[in-house]
Design an enzyme around this catalytic site. Structure first.
Site, PDB file in Angstrom:
ATOM      1  N   ARG A  79       0.957  -1.034  -0.180  1.00 55.83           N
ATOM      2  CA  ARG A  79      -0.046  -0.090  -0.086  1.00 55.83           C
ATOM      3  C   ARG A  79       1.047   1.357  -0.197  1.00 55.83           C
ATOM      4  O   ARG A  79       0.691   2.366  -0.681  1.00 55.83           O
ATOM      5  CB  ARG A  79      -0.560   0.053   0.932  1.00 55.83           C
ATOM      6  CG  ARG A  79      -2.091  -0.050   0.643  1.00 55.83           C
ATOM      7  CD  ARG A  79      -3.171   0.025   2.428  1.00 55.83           C
ATOM      8  NE  ARG A  79      -2.974   1.953   2.555  1.00 55.83           N
ATOM      9  CZ  ARG A  79      -3.560   2.183   2.778  1.00 55.83           C
ATOM     10  NH1 ARG A  79      -4.965   1.685   1.909  1.00 55.83           N
ATOM     11  NH2 ARG A  79      -3.730   3.772   2.347  1.00 55.83           N
TER      12      ARG A  79
ATOM     13  N   CYS B 270      -7.593  -4.914   1.848  1.00 50.82           N
ATOM     14  CA  CYS B 270      -6.156  -5.536   2.525  1.00 50.82           C
ATOM     15  C   CYS B 270      -6.825  -6.267   3.213  1.00 50.82           C
ATOM     16  O   CYS B 270      -7.723  -5.876   4.395  1.00 50.82           O
ATOM     17  CB  CYS B 270      -5.127  -4.096   2.951  1.00 50.82           C
ATOM     18  SG  CYS B 270      -4.690  -3.731   4.332  1.00 50.82           S
TER      19      CYS B 270
ATOM     20  N   PRO C 278      -8.673   3.117   3.031  1.00 47.05           N
ATOM     21  CA  PRO C 278      -8.788   4.405   1.495  1.00 47.05           C
ATOM     22  C   PRO C 278      -7.476   5.100   1.773  1.00 47.05           C
ATOM     23  O   PRO C 278      -7.038   5.112   2.698  1.00 47.05           O
ATOM     24  CB  PRO C 278     -10.660   5.027   2.128  1.00 47.05           C
ATOM     25  CG  PRO C 278     -10.464   4.787   3.800  1.00 47.05           C
ATOM     26  CD  PRO C 278      -9.728   3.465   3.933  1.00 47.05           C
ATOM     27  N   VAL C 279      -8.117   5.949   0.669  1.00 48.07           N
ATOM     28  CA  VAL C 279      -6.875   6.847   0.312  1.00 48.07           C
ATOM     29  C   VAL C 279      -7.232   7.959  -0.288  1.00 48.07           C
ATOM     30  O   VAL C 279      -7.142   8.610  -0.553  1.00 48.07           O
ATOM     31  CB  VAL C 279      -6.174   6.513  -1.411  1.00 48.07           C
ATOM     32  CG1 VAL C 279      -4.681   5.305  -0.803  1.00 48.07           C
ATOM     33  CG2 VAL C 279      -6.898   5.966  -1.796  1.00 48.07           C
ATOM     34  N   ASP C 280      -8.499   8.440  -0.066  1.00 51.98           N
ATOM     35  CA  ASP C 280      -9.541   9.577   0.312  1.00 51.98           C
ATOM     36  C   ASP C 280      -8.920  10.357   0.649  1.00 51.98           C
ATOM     37  O   ASP C 280      -8.510  11.726  -0.172  1.00 51.98           O
ATOM     38  CB  ASP C 280     -10.910   9.518   1.069  1.00 51.98           C
ATOM     39  CG  ASP C 280     -10.934   8.850   1.989  1.00 51.98           C
ATOM     40  OD1 ASP C 280     -10.235   8.123   2.352  1.00 51.98           O
ATOM     41  OD2 ASP C 280     -11.635   9.499   2.824  1.00 51.98           O
ATOM     42  N   LEU C 281      -8.484  10.564   1.613  1.00 52.05           N
ATOM     43  CA  LEU C 281      -7.888  12.052   2.326  1.00 52.05           C
ATOM     44  C   LEU C 281      -6.279  12.164   1.944  1.00 52.05           C
ATOM     45  O   LEU C 281      -6.145  13.254   1.404  1.00 52.05           O
ATOM     46  CB  LEU C 281      -7.715  11.616   3.881  1.00 52.05           C
ATOM     47  CG  LEU C 281      -8.292  10.842   5.161  1.00 52.05           C
ATOM     48  CD1 LEU C 281      -7.578  10.595   5.795  1.00 52.05           C
ATOM     49  CD2 LEU C 281      -9.237  12.322   5.245  1.00 52.05           C
TER      50      LEU C 281
ATOM     51  N   ILE D   2      -7.592   2.742  15.801  1.00 50.36           N
ATOM     52  CA  ILE D   2      -6.703   3.302  14.029  1.00 50.36           C
ATOM     53  C   ILE D   2      -7.852   2.058  12.685  1.00 50.36           C
ATOM     54  O   ILE D   2      -8.020   3.149  12.152  1.00 50.36           O
ATOM     55  CB  ILE D   2      -5.344   2.905  13.982  1.00 50.36           C
ATOM     56  CG1 ILE D   2      -4.906   3.682  15.341  1.00 50.36           C
ATOM     57  CG2 ILE D   2      -5.214   3.295  13.019  1.00 50.36           C
ATOM     58  CD1 ILE D   2      -5.173   5.576  15.942  1.00 50.36           C
TER      59      ILE D   2
ATOM     60  N   ARG E 254       8.159  -8.594   5.760  1.00 52.10           N
ATOM     61  CA  ARG E 254       8.538  -7.460   4.992  1.00 52.10           C
ATOM     62  C   ARG E 254       7.698  -6.422   5.791  1.00 52.10           C
ATOM     63  O   ARG E 254       8.805  -5.289   5.815  1.00 52.10           O
ATOM     64  CB  ARG E 254       6.671  -7.499   4.967  1.00 52.10           C
ATOM     65  CG  ARG E 254       6.289  -8.196   3.268  1.00 52.10           C
ATOM     66  CD  ARG E 254       4.638  -7.353   3.457  1.00 52.10           C
ATOM     67  NE  ARG E 254       4.756  -6.209   3.323  1.00 52.10           N
ATOM     68  CZ  ARG E 254       3.213  -5.197   3.617  1.00 52.10           C
ATOM     69  NH1 ARG E 254       2.207  -6.006   3.953  1.00 52.10           N
ATOM     70  NH2 ARG E 254       3.327  -4.303   3.117  1.00 52.10           N
TER      71      ARG E 254
HETATM   72  C1  UD1 Z   1       1.175   4.131   8.400  1.00 49.88           C
HETATM   73  C2  UD1 Z   1       2.087   2.869   8.604  1.00 49.88           C
HETATM   74  C3  UD1 Z   1       1.092   1.690   9.356  1.00 49.88           C
HETATM   75  C4  UD1 Z   1       0.946   2.126  10.365  1.00 49.88           C
HETATM   76  C5  UD1 Z   1      -0.145   3.545   9.995  1.00 49.88           C
HETATM   77  C6  UD1 Z   1      -1.326   3.706  11.103  1.00 49.88           C
HETATM   78  C7  UD1 Z   1       3.388   3.048   6.540  1.00 49.88           C
HETATM   79  C8  UD1 Z   1       4.274   3.023   6.161  1.00 49.88           C
HETATM   80  N1  UD1 Z   1       2.232   2.308   7.291  1.00 49.88           N
HETATM   81  O1  UD1 Z   1      -0.456   3.231   7.825  1.00 49.88           O
HETATM   82  O2  UD1 Z   1       2.091   0.539   9.486  1.00 49.88           O
HETATM   83  O3  UD1 Z   1       0.236   1.126  11.042  1.00 49.88           O
HETATM   84  O4  UD1 Z   1       0.543   4.413   9.717  1.00 49.88           O
HETATM   85  O5  UD1 Z   1      -0.150   4.198  12.525  1.00 49.88           O
HETATM   86  O6  UD1 Z   1       3.964   3.923   7.540  1.00 49.88           O
HETATM   87  N2  UD1 Z   1      -7.643   6.439   6.024  1.00 49.88           N
HETATM   88  C9  UD1 Z   1      -8.980   7.026   5.486  1.00 49.88           C
HETATM   89  N3  UD1 Z   1      -8.343   7.448   4.717  1.00 49.88           N
HETATM   90  C10 UD1 Z   1      -7.885   8.266   3.907  1.00 49.88           C
HETATM   91  C11 UD1 Z   1      -5.460   7.500   4.636  1.00 49.88           C
HETATM   92  C12 UD1 Z   1      -6.029   6.661   5.856  1.00 49.88           C
HETATM   93  O7  UD1 Z   1      -9.441   6.987   6.220  1.00 49.88           O
HETATM   94  O8  UD1 Z   1      -7.141   8.298   2.759  1.00 49.88           O
HETATM   95  C13 UD1 Z   1      -7.924   5.587   7.425  1.00 49.88           C
HETATM   96  C14 UD1 Z   1      -7.283   4.896   8.162  1.00 49.88           C
HETATM   97  O9  UD1 Z   1      -8.259   4.001   7.388  1.00 49.88           O
HETATM   98  C15 UD1 Z   1      -7.227   4.039   9.418  1.00 49.88           C
HETATM   99  C16 UD1 Z   1      -6.398   5.379   9.995  1.00 49.88           C
HETATM  100  O10 UD1 Z   1      -7.018   6.698   8.428  1.00 49.88           O
HETATM  101  O11 UD1 Z   1      -8.514   4.010  10.012  1.00 49.88           O
HETATM  102  C17 UD1 Z   1      -5.189   5.596   9.947  1.00 49.88           C
HETATM  103  O12 UD1 Z   1      -4.648   4.803   8.440  1.00 49.88           O
HETATM  104  P1  UD1 Z   1      -3.581   5.478   8.483  1.00 49.88           P
HETATM  105  O13 UD1 Z   1      -2.695   6.679   9.584  1.00 49.88           O
HETATM  106  O14 UD1 Z   1      -3.469   6.585   6.639  1.00 49.88           O
HETATM  107  O15 UD1 Z   1      -2.112   4.974   7.838  1.00 49.88           O
HETATM  108  P2  UD1 Z   1      -1.219   3.924   6.629  1.00 49.88           P
HETATM  109  O16 UD1 Z   1      -0.139   5.962   6.233  1.00 49.88           O
HETATM  110  O17 UD1 Z   1      -2.002   3.744   5.715  1.00 49.88           O
END
Ligand code: UD1
Length: 431
Positions: free
Chosen positions: A101, A125, A131-134, A340, A410
């Site tokens: 991801r 996953c 999601p990646v909306d943010l 989270i 990984r």
């Molecule tokens: C990163 C870490 C991961 C860790 C996580 C939280 C890396 C490579 N991975 O993952 O190991 O568990 O931070 O500390 O650094 N979300 C949305 N929309 C978005 C982005 C996120 O809703 O566009 C939500 C996610 O589903 C989740 C929460 O926000 O519930 C936090 O996610 P995020 O902090 O973005 O995690 P990652 O960056 O993917």
């Protein structure tokens, strides 16, 4: 597929060197796309995720040169030089992004440097929809046109990105990193509010500053970035892996062992070391919090403690599964709440197969400690779940076999070697 076999019940004793942080290394590597200059990263861990991202960066036109070890008591912290002289392709294909991801972190840099990018949507996953909306909303606020078609994010900013204020509705590490990188080359000022404060975000920000970016508020939830015309290369050392540190600290605690972990950054360990201390584990930092070593020891069964996962500086979600394995053997009951990620309790059914007593309601696990876990064949679904089963196996009576070891590869460098050197009876079975 490789498996790991563990014969449990041996207290671990010795010294374990901690490597560079995977979650800092990945965004730092993508930052190389922002400049024609050479970004040289040291203390990089040797992990499957790093190799996957290198492969992707090479497809974008990054040339890579790798040097040998950089010390750290025989631990081979790699040095890697990345040069994105010209961007050969702005596409990140599905076959790479689906594996990891974090590949989506190329989006911000490519868009900022080239004005366009086509990046596969990561898809589902094991630990929830993620999601990646943010990321996308943030980049759109900086003027990008975003279009989702054929499973891909098509992003374009033909006239370049323009600074804006972006307030994240929830804290996201990845979205903060993508926006931070994009903003360094945007016109004018960008303010990121409710930004993630994870140490890996700050590590990225410090490297960007060394590359010529103008960033204020590093380490806070409000990052202010004044865009510059171009960034330059630099040399940067990746910070120590706080999750690897915490994982081996739990290995000491769960086996009633006594381990010294070296090459750590004690200032990043607050919530994890506090939880261990509350559980009755000895956590000694000879050089104080600023020191680079910690001794973790436990005499007998630890006490149950309650935990809630939170963004940094709260208790990290990436340590939740490991602490649950420890709590499964503790005296008393502990309540562990995962806030989270939804669906990040997939290790529970496997721990139950090892004799744990855990009830799950929504994102909450009630863990009633048992005097001893029993070895069993178990299967892991993600990186931290896998390692929690290894930890449980180290403490269990009899043999545990953990399958799907590729998850471990990984994120943990030479896991079985590091544990065996401290007395664990552990081996990898190939095939
Ligand atoms: C990163 C870490 C991961 C860790 C996580 C939280 C890396 C490579 N991975 O993952 O190991 O568990 O931070 O500390 O650094 N979300 C949305 N929309 C978005 C982005 C996120 O809703 O566009 C939500 C996610 O589903 C989740 C929460 O926000 O519930 C936090 O996610 P995020 O902090 O973005 O995690 P990652 O960056 O993917």
């Amino acid at each position: 597929m490789d498996r790991i076999r563990i014969r449990g019940g041996r207290p671990l004793k010795g010294t374990i060197p901690i490597g560079g942080a995977k979650n800092a290394a990945l965004p730092l590597m993508t930052a190389s796309l922002l400049t024609e200059g050479t970004l040289t990263l040291s203390n990089l861990p040797h992990l499957a995720d790093i190799a996957t991202l290198l492969h992707l960066l090479q497809r974008h036109g990054v040339t890579v040169s790798m040097n040998g070890a950089d010390g750290n008591e025989g631990h081979a912290g790699r040095v890697l030089s990345l040069t994105a002289g010209e961007i050969a392709s702005t596409e990140a294909p599905y076959d790479v992004v689906r594996k990891m991801r974090a590949s989506v972190l190329v989006l911000g840099p490519l868009l900022a440097r080239c004005g366009r990018a086509r990046v596969s949507l990561p898809g589902g996953c094991a630990i929830g929809p993620r999601p990646v909306d943010l990321h996308l909303k943030g980049l759109a606020a900086l003027g990008a046109e975003i279009d989702l078609r054929d499973g891909y994010i098509h992003a374009a900013a033909p006239r370049g990105l323009a600074g804006a204020t972006v307030r994240f509705p929830t804290v996201s590490v990845g979205a903060t990193e993508n926006l931070l990188m994009a903003a360094t080359l945007a016109r004018g000022e960008t303010v990121l509010e409710n930004a993630a404060r994870e140490p890996e975000v700050s590590d990225l920000a410090r490297c960007l500053v060394a590359m010529g970016a103008e960033i204020e508020g590093i380490g806070t939830d409000r990052l202010r970035v004044r865009g510059v015309r171009a960034l330059r290369g630099t040399d940067y050392r990746v910070l120590p892996d706080r999750i690897e540190t915490g994982t081996y600290a739990v290995a000491a605690a769960i086996t009633g062992g006594d381990l010294v972990l070296t090459g750590i950054d004690g200032t990043l360990m607050g919530a994890v070391f506090e939880a261990l201390a509350e559980a009755g584990v000895t956590v000694e930092q000879p050089g104080g919090e600023e020191g680079e070593a910690v001794r973790v020891a436990a005499g007998g069964r630890v006490r149950g403690v309650d935990l809630v996962t939170r963004p940094f500086p709260g208790f990290p979600t990436d340590m939740q599964a490991q602490m649950m394995a420890l709590m499964a053997t503790a005296e008393g009951t502990s309540t562990i709440v995962e806030t989270i990620f939804e669906n990040r309790l997939m290790h529970v059914p496997e721990l139950l197969r090892m004799g744990a007593d855990i009830t799950v309601r929504g994102g909450t696990a009630i863990v009633r400690g048992v005097p001893a876990l029993k070895g069993a064949p178990v299967m892991a679904t993600d990186l931290r779940a896998s390692v929690s089963l290894v930890l449980a196996g180290l403490a269990a009576e009899g043999d545990t076999e953990v399958s799907r070891v590729y998850h471990l590869d990984r994120g943990y460098e030479r896991l079985e070697e590091k544990l065996a050197a401290c007395g664990a009876d552990i081996e990898r079975i190939e095939g």
